[in-house]
Write a protein that holds these residues in place. Sequence first.
Motif, PDB file in Angstrom:
ATOM      1  N   PHE A   1       0.838  -1.207   0.000  1.00 14.57           N
ATOM      2  CA  PHE A   1       0.000   0.000   0.000  1.00 14.57           C
ATOM      3  C   PHE A   1       0.874   1.259   0.000  1.00 14.57           C
ATOM      4  CE2 PHE A   1      -2.536   3.239   2.309  1.00 14.57           C
ATOM      5  CZ  PHE A   1      -3.554   3.400   1.369  1.00 14.57           C
ATOM      6  N   ALA A   2       1.937   1.246   0.775  1.00 16.73           N
ATOM      7  CA  ALA A   2       2.865   2.387   0.801  1.00 16.73           C
ATOM      8  C   ALA A   2       3.516   2.582  -0.566  1.00 16.73           C
ATOM      9  CB  ALA A   2       3.923   2.181   1.878  1.00 16.73           C
ATOM     10  N   LEU A   3       3.893   1.496  -1.213  1.00 16.82           N
ATOM     11  CA  LEU A   3       4.461   1.589  -2.565  1.00 16.82           C
ATOM     12  C   LEU A   3       3.461   2.224  -3.517  1.00 16.82           C
ATOM     13  CD1 LEU A   3       6.552   0.894  -4.788  1.00 16.82           C
ATOM     14  CD2 LEU A   3       5.447  -1.376  -4.927  1.00 16.82           C
ATOM     15  N   TRP A   4       2.222   1.768  -3.485  1.00 22.72           N
ATOM     16  CA  TRP A   4       1.187   2.334  -4.347  1.00 22.72           C
ATOM     17  C   TRP A   4       0.990   3.819  -4.043  1.00 22.72           C
ATOM     18  CZ3 TRP A   4      -3.586   4.467  -3.117  1.00 22.72           C
ATOM     19  CH2 TRP A   4      -4.407   4.775  -4.204  1.00 22.72           C
ATOM     20  N   CYS A   5       0.951   4.180  -2.764  1.00 18.19           N
ATOM     21  CA  CYS A   5       0.799   5.600  -2.391  1.00 18.19           C
ATOM     22  C   CYS A   5       1.931   6.448  -2.968  1.00 18.19           C
ATOM     23  CB  CYS A   5       0.759   5.765  -0.872  1.00 18.19           C
ATOM     24  SG  CYS A   5      -0.765   5.217  -0.092  1.00 18.19           S
ATOM     25  N   ALA A   6       3.161   5.939  -2.883  1.00 16.08           N
ATOM     26  CA  ALA A   6       4.316   6.680  -3.404  1.00 16.08           C
ATOM     27  C   ALA A   6       4.222   6.835  -4.917  1.00 16.08           C
ATOM     28  CB  ALA A   6       5.613   5.984  -3.013  1.00 16.08           C
ATOM     29  N   MET A   7       3.736   5.815  -5.594  1.00 15.58           N
ATOM     30  CA  MET A   7       3.639   5.877  -7.049  1.00 15.58           C
ATOM     31  C   MET A   7       2.418   6.663  -7.516  1.00 15.58           C
ATOM     32  SD  MET A   7       4.792   2.039  -8.180  1.00 15.58           S
ATOM     33  CE  MET A   7       4.739   2.460  -9.941  1.00 15.58           C
ATOM     34  N   ALA A   8       1.369   6.701  -6.707  1.00  7.02           N
ATOM     35  CA  ALA A   8       0.101   7.298  -7.128  1.00  7.02           C
ATOM     36  C   ALA A   8       0.016   8.803  -6.887  1.00  7.02           C
ATOM     37  CB  ALA A   8      -1.065   6.613  -6.417  1.00  7.02           C
ATOM     38  N   GLY A   9       0.966   9.389  -6.175  1.00  5.25           N
ATOM     39  CA  GLY A   9       0.868  10.813  -5.875  1.00  5.25           C
ATOM     40  C   GLY A   9       2.227  11.479  -5.857  1.00  5.25           C
ATOM     41  N   TYR A  10       2.194  12.783  -5.906  1.00  9.44           N
ATOM     42  CA  TYR A  10       3.424  13.566  -5.911  1.00  9.44           C
ATOM     43  C   TYR A  10       3.811  13.997  -4.506  1.00  9.44           C
ATOM     44  CZ  TYR A  10       2.636  13.739 -10.891  1.00  9.44           C
ATOM     45  OH  TYR A  10       2.436  13.375 -12.198  1.00  9.44           O
ATOM     46  N   ASP A  11       5.093  13.992  -4.245  1.00 13.80           N
ATOM     47  CA  ASP A  11       5.653  14.546  -3.019  1.00 13.80           C
ATOM     48  C   ASP A  11       5.052  13.902  -1.766  1.00 13.80           C
ATOM     49  OD1 ASP A  11       7.380  16.215  -1.618  1.00 13.80           O
ATOM     50  OD2 ASP A  11       5.897  17.815  -1.467  1.00 13.80           O
ATOM     51  N   ARG A  12       5.016  12.582  -1.760  1.00 13.69           N
ATOM     52  CA  ARG A  12       4.505  11.846  -0.605  1.00 13.69           C
ATOM     53  C   ARG A  12       5.682  11.239   0.157  1.00 13.69           C
ATOM     54  NH1 ARG A  12      -0.877   8.918  -3.128  1.00 13.69           N
ATOM     55  NH2 ARG A  12      -2.121  10.812  -3.192  1.00 13.69           N
ATOM     56  N   GLN A  13       5.809  11.631   1.420  1.00 12.95           N
ATOM     57  CA  GLN A  13       6.868  11.131   2.280  1.00 12.95           C
ATOM     58  C   GLN A  13       6.290  10.025   3.148  1.00 12.95           C
ATOM     59  OE1 GLN A  13       5.784  14.439   2.543  1.00 12.95           O
ATOM     60  NE2 GLN A  13       7.142  15.200   0.970  1.00 12.95           N
ATOM     61  N   ILE A  14       6.831   8.833   3.009  1.00 10.85           N
ATOM     62  CA  ILE A  14       6.318   7.669   3.721  1.00 10.85           C
ATOM     63  C   ILE A  14       7.452   7.081   4.549  1.00 10.85           C
ATOM     64  CG2 ILE A  14       5.323   5.364   3.447  1.00 10.85           C
ATOM     65  CD1 ILE A  14       4.189   6.462   0.717  1.00 10.85           C
ATOM     66  N   TYR A  15       7.156   6.802   5.817  1.00  6.79           N
ATOM     67  CA  TYR A  15       8.172   6.283   6.729  1.00  6.79           C
ATOM     68  C   TYR A  15       7.717   4.961   7.318  1.00  6.79           C
ATOM     69  CZ  TYR A  15      10.229  10.917   6.522  1.00  6.79           C
ATOM     70  OH  TYR A  15      10.805  12.077   6.084  1.00  6.79           O
ATOM     71  N   PHE A  16       8.636   4.001   7.330  1.00  6.40           N
ATOM     72  CA  PHE A  16       8.452   2.742   8.039  1.00  6.40           C
ATOM     73  C   PHE A  16       9.337   2.810   9.269  1.00  6.40           C
ATOM     74  CE2 PHE A  16       7.922   0.329   3.763  1.00  6.40           C
ATOM     75  CZ  PHE A  16       6.586   0.655   3.708  1.00  6.40           C
ATOM     76  N   LEU A  17       8.739   2.745  10.430  1.00  5.88           N
ATOM     77  CA  LEU A  17       9.504   2.764  11.679  1.00  5.88           C
ATOM     78  C   LEU A  17       9.330   1.425  12.379  1.00  5.88           C
ATOM     79  CD1 LEU A  17       8.443   6.275  12.993  1.00  5.88           C
ATOM     80  CD2 LEU A  17      10.462   5.670  11.666  1.00  5.88           C
ATOM     81  N   SER A  18      10.419   0.874  12.802  1.00  7.33           N
ATOM     82  CA  SER A  18      10.408  -0.404  13.522  1.00  7.33           C
ATOM     83  C   SER A  18      11.365  -0.323  14.693  1.00  7.33           C
ATOM     84  CB  SER A  18      10.823  -1.553  12.606  1.00  7.33           C
ATOM     85  OG  SER A  18       9.838  -1.789  11.640  1.00  7.33           O
ATOM     86  N   ARG A  19      11.329  -1.355  15.501  1.00  4.94           N
ATOM     87  CA  ARG A  19      12.184  -1.391  16.692  1.00  4.94           C
ATOM     88  C   ARG A  19      13.651  -1.300  16.327  1.00  4.94           C
ATOM     89  NH1 ARG A  19      11.444  -6.264  20.749  1.00  4.94           N
ATOM     90  NH2 ARG A  19      12.645  -7.162  19.077  1.00  4.94           N
TER      91      ARG A  19
END
Length: 193
Positions: A101-119
Amino acid sequence: SRQPALTISDEQLEQEILYRKMFPKDLYFNYEGMTDDDCRAVLDAFCTFAEHCVQIKYKGTHGPLVLRDAQLDALRDIIKNRKVIILKARQIGFSTLISVFALWCAMAGYDRQIYFLSRGQREARSLLSKARYAYRKMPEWVKSRPASPKLLDRTLERMTFDNDSYIVSAPSADDPIRGETCFLAVVDEWASI
């Protein structure tokens, strides 16, 4: 003088129609004020992308991402609400779903900053590797379209696209997004952080 008529094959026409269903130009995606129709349009576009373009790893092999009802319900909540906590069992595909879903969001819109945070760094990289794998297995006709964002780098911690969208994976201990504006933040195993 008249311009010659542009001819395209049936396959090219089908691909064009499918691409526009997966990445509609007028797609409204905002965590504040989305109507049920807006949510449905986002979910439909993502589901079309998942059904036609996404291959994921299964025990020793790969296959299509088949969305189950519980995953669709979770996606509806994620699309409609700004803050969502998902309590789930382990190894049921939600990390893969969120990564795709994050990949699709990055490809589907401009200037989208997506972060995956884990331990830890290993866990954060694992989330990004699922998005990277889905991108790598995506049909070439999707990646090579002029309108499709191009992947600029492939590091263990980042996927950057030429539409100014990116996905970053980071351990939460370093407080990596403090002061950052983000489109989507995924906090994996929040109870352990």
